[in-house]
Write an enzyme that holds these catalytic residues in place. Structure first.
Site: not given
Ligand SMILES: NC(=O)c1ccc[n+]([C@@H]2O[C@H](COP(=O)([O-])OP(=O)(O)OC[C@H]3O[C@@H](n4cnc5c(N)ncnc54)[C@H](O)[C@@H]3O)[C@@H](O)[C@H]2O)c1
Ligand SMILES: [Zn+2]
Length: 370
Positions: A129, A151, A193, A235, A245, A249, A253, A256, A260, A272
């Protein structure tokens, strides 16, 4: 100079960035001190190092030896590559840790790029957990992006990062010397980035990347150190303002939504960062067409990316219609229009009044892609 587990080489220059609940330490040669800092930041009775089969031969042994001075260590090596960021690999690492006798008092150490970071972070988020994870990123992308923000997750057949958890690390330790062994295409891809961070928050930083580009591509340790540190600050600032987000935040993107889509349609043949490079130029062009961005913004971004050896236009073999369709797979699609994070100029984003997300008609996206 020779160094062993017991003798620490003094570091010329160290940057420590406060990222909220944890600190990001960046230095050249920091890996000599990983074990001590890990043991301080996340003391445990067992350390489980997770790495991949390209990074492990380069960096895992000294860390294992040094950590063993603090507690038992097990090493869990997974095959390299995005294709292995799966629930299957998660299960194998988790089972390996159980077999090795890891309990609740275990700290997971992620040693590798963003794939290892996301996977090991998700293992840590779920093992018993939740146990602490220390991120030791070894790619530029992982240092300036993936290891910061909390994340974690894995991919499924339906898409990337669809199963995961927020699990901030106990610490992030970035040794910029490890970038020297990173292949040039990966270095370039990570730089995208950093360029994105300049566009969305700091014009002076963008200009610094413009002037220091050759040293960055060359993995010069002191220039890389300052770049990683500034990107992490940007960041971390954005994430701190909006952990889950709902607002700011979303500016991360930038590049992106189209990035993506291009990545997806290319069947992941585009790296990427390459896809995001193209996406950033095209999205800046969309912003100019909408009157949101200063004229010349897209041109300047394109100039820097091109000098870095990155692609800046849609590869002709990727059909416009497929790319537009793929933008709809994005989590940001709402009622027939897709939301974008768009620049206002180098150093600032548009759309503060609308929560930093701006709907754009497919028609305009079509035109810019064509
Ligand atoms: N969690 C987040 O917020 C976040 C943000 C951005 C990206 N990501 C994730 O990051 C992943 C991409 O990360 P990446 O670009 O680091 O890819 P990666 O982890 O696949 O690393 C790229 C390649 O470089 C190798 N490598 C790593 N470090 C090396 C070194 N120092 N020397 C030699 N080879 C080395 C790896 O084995 C791999 O083959 C994606 O899965 C993406 O979803 C996550
Ligand atoms: Zn990205």
């Amino acid at each position: 100079m020779t160094t062993s587990a017991g003798t620490e080489r003094p570091l010329a220059h160290t940057r420590v960035i406060d990222a909220g609940s944890y600190r990001v330490t960046v230095a050249a040669g920091l890996r000599q001190q990983f074990a001590r800092v890990i043991a301080e930041a996340a003391p445990a009775h067992h350390y489980a190092i997770v790495s991949d089969d390209e990074v492990a031969p380069l960096y895992v042994e000294p860390l294992t030896l040094a950590l063993a001075a603090h507690a038992p260590v097990s090493v869990h090596v997974v095959p390299a590559g995005e294709g292995h960021k799966t629930r299957d690999t998660w299960a194998r690492v988790t089972d390996g840790m159980l077999d090795a006798g890891c309990g609740r008092d275990t700290t997971v150490v992620a040693l590798g790029g963003g794939v290892v970071g996301d996977l090991a972070g998700f293992v840590a988020a779920t093992f018993m957990r939740g146990v602490p994870v220390v991120q030791c990123p070894t790619t530029l992308l992982a240092m300036i992006d993936a290891s910061v923000g909390g994340k974690t997750g894995v991919d499924t057949a339906a898409g990337k990062n669809l199963v995961g958890a927020f699990h901030p690390p106990a610490a992030v330790l970035a040794d910029v010397e490890t970038i020297a062994t990173l292949p040039l295409p990966q270095r370039r891809s990570g730089l995208v980035e950093a360029i994105k961070h300049g566009v969305l928050a700091d014009a002076a930083y963008f200009a610094r990347i413009e002037s220091e580009l050759p040293a960055l591509l060359d993995a010069d340790p002191s220039v890389t150190l300052e770049t990683v540190a500034r990107s992490v600050e940007i960041k971390a600032d954005v994430v701190r303002a909006d952990e889950r987000e709902h607002g700011r935040r979303k500016t991360l993107n930038l590049g992106h939504t189209l990035g993506h889509a291009l990545e997806h349609v290319s069947g992941y043949a585009l790296l990427h960062g390459e896809a995001v490079a193209i996406g950033m130029v095209l999205e800046a062009r969309i912003a100019e067409r909408l009157g949101l961005a200063e004229p010349g913004t897209a041109e300047r971004i394109q100039g820097l990316l091109r000098r870095a050896g990155l692609p800046v236009a849609r590869p002709p073999e990727l059909p416009v219609d497929s790319v537009v369709d793929a933008t709809r797979l994005d989590k940001k699609a709402r009622a027939g229009r897709v939301e974008y994070a768009l620049p206002a100029r180098i150093g600032a984003m548009a759309g503060e009044d609308s929560g930093w997300a701006l709907p754009v008609d497919d028609q305009l996206v079509h035109e810019v892609l064509a």
